[in-house]
Scaffold this motif. Structure first.
Motif, PDB file in Angstrom:
ATOM      1  N   TRP A 265       0.834  -1.201   0.000  1.00 43.77           N
ATOM      2  CA  TRP A 265       0.000   0.000   0.000  1.00 43.77           C
ATOM      3  C   TRP A 265       0.869   1.252   0.000  1.00 43.77           C
ATOM      4  O   TRP A 265       0.585   2.214  -0.723  1.00 43.77           O
ATOM      5  N   GLN A 266       1.958   1.224   0.746  1.00 40.99           N
ATOM      6  CA  GLN A 266       2.881   2.357   0.720  1.00 40.99           C
ATOM      7  C   GLN A 266       3.463   2.555  -0.665  1.00 40.99           C
ATOM      8  O   GLN A 266       3.580   3.685  -1.158  1.00 40.99           O
ATOM      9  N   ARG A 267       3.781   1.462  -1.338  1.00 43.46           N
ATOM     10  CA  ARG A 267       4.346   1.550  -2.684  1.00 43.46           C
ATOM     11  C   ARG A 267       3.310   2.061  -3.678  1.00 43.46           C
ATOM     12  O   ARG A 267       3.625   2.873  -4.552  1.00 43.46           O
ATOM     13  N   LEU A 268       2.063   1.617  -3.524  1.00 45.79           N
ATOM     14  CA  LEU A 268       1.006   2.076  -4.422  1.00 45.79           C
ATOM     15  C   LEU A 268       0.803   3.582  -4.289  1.00 45.79           C
ATOM     16  O   LEU A 268       0.648   4.297  -5.292  1.00 45.79           O
ATOM     17  N   GLN A 269       0.814   4.085  -3.062  1.00 45.29           N
ATOM     18  CA  GLN A 269       0.687   5.525  -2.851  1.00 45.29           C
ATOM     19  C   GLN A 269       1.858   6.283  -3.479  1.00 45.29           C
ATOM     20  O   GLN A 269       1.665   7.304  -4.155  1.00 45.29           O
TER      21      GLN A 269
END
Length: 409
Positions: A164-168
């Motif tokens: 999720w951090q990478r997607l953001q």
């Protein structure tokens, strides 16, 4: 007759006046009419609510007495307890949501002016009439709201992980504001999240679609893991503002009709924060529409309202992602007041009368509609009209009701 009590009123759906319900008259959309409707609804809820805070809101005197104050052509009361219940109280909710809406519109306007982008992500659940709203209370966590919040934690919250951090990071999502909303309809309760995404740069539709597809997969899996039914493809959607809306964020772009709203354009503040002004669609109802039925004594709405009161307990109406407010504070001045502080804030003005606590409980609050009558009299004719009203109730001016204290010279 489906009413539980004998209130002497016609029980109407969604809090409509009898004239509006019959279609014989156009609803009054003035600010005064909205105020009157909220006060009347809160007074009706005093009789049916299980919430102690709501039961005392606008009813209990704080200290020695209750003041009647006029500011311009709008009357107010001072010295009364407020509950600050944004989900439950129509009067407090209006004050709190107006302040939150103004703040959202201010920060989004400044964010866009700085060259950044915005998007709205909406998260919903599959639900059926038999499914309870539930609660997030510790030790009792159950139902739709528990599934909703547990799924959020796994998909986008504290347990979302590095993906999720990478997607953001890949899509330039700097932070978000998440708002909880709930409606009720033929398929039961419908809790959902609106999530305002703050973007490093504006998204194209293709970019939004790519983010939506990745985020949807996370949401669907997380809902199933939390014990819910797998949502369909509409369970998560992302909207981006139209080019012609780019400069409209700092305005309230909705039409208020009988205390509700229809949005003319995509305005973040109103869409996120003004659930008190929204009207249910396609047969669904907003919570205060259910409340109006409960206050009128409709047998099916009283238990629904009690279920909502219990389920909404402890749920944050608005949640800011870590670090976002600190970042935005460099662009605009933020409103750091709590909900309780906003609800309790009193508007100054000219004092017209002081009602001692003994008189308030004996001769005003025990009679339905009298507090609102005082406000209307003050707005109609000032102190003389207030005096005429209280004397018509058999009270003696100077003993039962006093002149308002004069400010020091």
């Amino acid at each position: 007759d489906r009413r539980l009590g004998t209130t002497g009123e016609t029980a109407t759906r969604a809090g409509q006046s009898p004239a509006a319900a019959s279609g014989n008259a156009k609803a009054d959309t003035s600010p005064a009419a909205g105020r009157d409707a909220r006060w009347t609804l809160r007074e009706g809820l005093w009789r049916v609510t299980n919430d102690k805070g709501l039961k005392g809101c606008g009813r209990s005197a704080i200290a020695g007495g209750v003041g009647v104050v006029i500011n311009g052509n709008v009357a107010h009361m001072t010295g009364l307890v407020t509950c600050g219940k944004i989900h439950l109280c129509p009067v407090c909710a209006a004050k709190i949501r107006a302040a939150r809406s103004e703040e959202i519109d201010t920060v989004t306007g400044a964010w866009q002016a700085a060259g950044h982008g915005l998007a709205m992500m909406t998260l919903t659940l599959r639900h059926y009439r038999r499914m309870p709203l539930g609660t997030t209370r510790r030790g009792e966590r159950s139902g739709l709201v528990a599934v909703q919040h547990d799924a959020w934690i796994t998909a986008f919250g504290s347990r979302a992980g590095k993906m999720w951090q990478r997607l953001q990071a890949d899509h330039g999502v700097i932070g978000y504001v998440r708002v909880w909303e709930c409606t009720q309809g033929e398929n039961g309760w419908h809790p959902h999240f609106h999530v305002l995404l703050f973007l490093k740069q504006p998204w194209t539709r293709d970019r939004a679609d790519a983010f939506e597809a990745a985020a949807r997969g996370r949401w669907l899996r997380s809902v199933e893991k939390a014990g819910g039914y797998r949502p369909n493809d509409r369970g998560l959607k992302v909207d981006v503002p139209r080019p012609e809306d780019a400069q409209q964020f700092s305005r309230y772009l909705f039409k208020n009709q009988d205390g509700k709203a229809r949005f003319e354009r995509w305005a973040p503040g109103g869409e996120l924060a003004r659930a008190d002004l929204k009207q249910g669609r396609d047969g669904s109802r907003m919570p205060f529409e259910v409340a109006a039925g409960a206050a009128a004594g409709l047998a099916e709405d009283v238990p629904l309202w009690h279920e909502y009161e219990y389920g909404a307990y402890g749920i944050r109406a608005q949640y800011w992602s870590n670090g976002l407010r600190a970042l935005l504070a460099g662009l605009v001045e933020l409103d750091d007041r709590t909900d309780d502080e906003i609800a309790a804030e009193e508007v100054g003005g000219e004092g017209l009368a002081l009602i001692p606590a003994e008189t308030w409980y004996r001769a005003v609050i025990r009679y339905r509609g009298r507090p609102l009558e005082l406000l209307k009299a003050a707005e109609l004719g000032g102190a003389w009209a207030v005096r005429g009203l209280v004397e018509s109730w058999g009270l003696i001016w100077g003993r039962d009701v006093l002149d308002a204290p004069q400010p020091p010279a």
